[in-house]
Design a protein around this motif. Structure first.
Motif: not given
Length: 339
Positions: A249-263
Motif C-alpha cells: 500500500r503506497f501512500v506517497a510517491q515522490v520524484p527522488g530519494f530526497g523527498g523520502i525522509g520527511p514522509f
C-alpha cells in the motif's frame, strides 16, 4: 523586300536602343560549396540553435550577436541546401534534415576535440566542463569526491550535474550529458557501461514511531512511500516485488530519494530503498532487512561509444573508478547498524 528591309531596320534600331544586359552571377548551389566552407564554429552554432530553440538564446550562449548567428545560419543553409529551422509558435524548431545534421555535427565536434587532445593529454592543462547525469543517491555519494580528486590534477575542470531520472540513450546520443551514473543503463549498441559497485536494499523507518516489520505479513500491512521517476518509472525493487505478486500500500510517491525522509520522520510509514542512502540523505533513520529475498542494486557508469577513446573522457572515467571505493568506505562510517 520592303517588309524585310523594315524588319532589318527595326532590328538594327532595337539593337542600338536596348542597353546591353549585364552578366548575372549565379547563386551557388549546395553542390558548388566546398566542404572546406564548413568549420567547427558552424557545427557548434547549429547545435546551439537546436538546443536553445531560439536565435537570441543561442547568441547569448555562444557570446556573439544575434545578427552574427543569423548570418552564419544563412551560410549554413546555403551549404546544406535546407532551411534548417521553421517557425513554431513563438520559437523555431529544426527541420528533419537539421536533426540528422545535428547527429553528424556532434560526432564531428567530438572528433575535433579528440584530434586536439591526441598528441599529449595533460590534465593540468585542460579547461573543460563535463556534464554528468546522476540521481541524488549517486550524486551525493560519488561526485563531490570525484570533483575534489580530479581538480587536484586538473584545476581547469568543472562538472555540471543534471538529474538522470529514468535515463534514455538519447541523453548520451544527443549530448545532454557526457557521462551517466545509474543502476539502469539504457540499452543500445552505441552505449557503453561499466559496473562501479552494488548495494543492498533495506527497510527505512523512524524508530521513535514504530518497530521494524519482522515478517512478510507485517511488511505488507505497513504503509509505504517510494520513488517514481517520470514518466512513471518505478524503482527496480518495486518492479521485482510486484512481479512476485507482493501487493503493498503506497501512500506517497515522490520524484527522488530526497523527498523520502520527511514522509518517514514522525510517522509509521516505511520505505524500501538502497541501503547507502542511510549515509547521507536518510541519516538518522533506522534500517532493517527486507523480510523477503531481494536482488542487489548495481551501479554503472555509462557513456556513448564516440567518447570511448577520447583522452579527457577516458581519464575522467578512471578517476571515477578510483574514488568509488573510498567513497563507499567513507559512507560506511556514517551508517547505523541494521536492526
Amino acid at each position: 523586300m520592303i517588309w524585310i528591309k523594315r524588319g532589318v531596320v527595326r532590328a538594327r534600331q532595337y539593337r542600338q536602343e536596348t542597353p546591353p544586359i549585364k552578366a548575372i552571377r549565379p547563386i551557388r548551389s549546395m553542390s558548388q560549396f566546398d566542404h572546406l566552407d564548413l568549420d567547427g564554429h558552424l557545427l557548434q552554432l547549429l547545435l546551439a540553435v537546436i538546443e536553445e530553440g531560439s536565435v537570441t538564446r543561442a547568441a547569448h550562449r555562444l557570446g556573439v550577436t544575434q545578427s552574427a548567428v543569423s548570418h552564419l545560419l544563412d551560410k549554413l543553409r546555403a551549404i546544406t541546401g535546407d532551411p534548417l529551422f521553421v517557425k513554431s509558435g513563438r520559437g523555431i524548431v529544426p527541420t528533419a534534415h537539421a536533426q540528422l545534421l545535428a547527429l553528424r555535427a556532434r560526432a564531428l565536434l567530438d572528433d575535433l576535440r579528440s584530434f586536439s587532445h591526441a598528441a599529449a593529454f595533460e590534465p593540468a592543462k585542460i579547461s573543460a566542463q563535463v556534464t554528468i547525469a546522476a540521481n541524488d543517491l549517486q550524486r551525493d555519494l560519488l561526485l563531490p569526491s570525484l570533483l575534489r580528486y580530479a581538480r587536484a590534477q586538473a584545476p581547469g575542470l568543472s562538472l555540471r550535474v543534471i538529474q538522470s531520472g529514468a535515463p534514455t540513450p538519447e541523453m548520451l546520443r544527443e549530448e545532454h550529458c557526457q557521462l551517466m551514473i545509474t543502476p539502469r543503463p539504457p540499452e543500445g549498441s552505441d552505449i557503453m557501461q561499466k559496473r562501479l559497485f552494488e548495494d543492498s536494499y533495506r527497510v527505512f523507518y523512524d524508530a521513535s514511531q514504530r518497530e521494524p516489520p519482522r515478517s512478510l505479513d507485517e511488511y505488507l500491512a505497513s504503509d509505504h512511500v517510494t520513488v517514481v521517476y517520470e514518466p512513471r518509472r518505478r524503482l527496480d525493487i518495486d518492479e521485482v516485488l510486484a512481479e512476485r505478486g507482493l501487493v503493498r500500500r503506497f501512500v506517497a510517491q515522490v520524484p527522488g530519494f530526497g523527498g523520502i525522509g520527511p514522509f518517514l520522520r514522525g510517522s509509521r510509514i516505511i520505505a524500501t530503498l538502497p541501503g547507502l542512502l542511510r549515509a547521507y540523505m536518510l541519516r538518522g533513520l533506522a534500517i532493517a532487512p527486507v523480510p523477503v529475498p531481494c536482488p542487489v542494486m548495481p551501479m554503472y557508469m555509462v557513456w556513448h561509444l564516440r567518447h570511448h577513446d577520447d583522452p579527457l573522457h577516458r581519464w575522467l572515467r578512471q578517476q571515477l573508478e578510483i574514488v568509488a571505493a573510498p567513497s563507499l568506505a567513507a559512507a560506511a562510517e556514517h551508517m547505523p547498524a541494521v536492526a
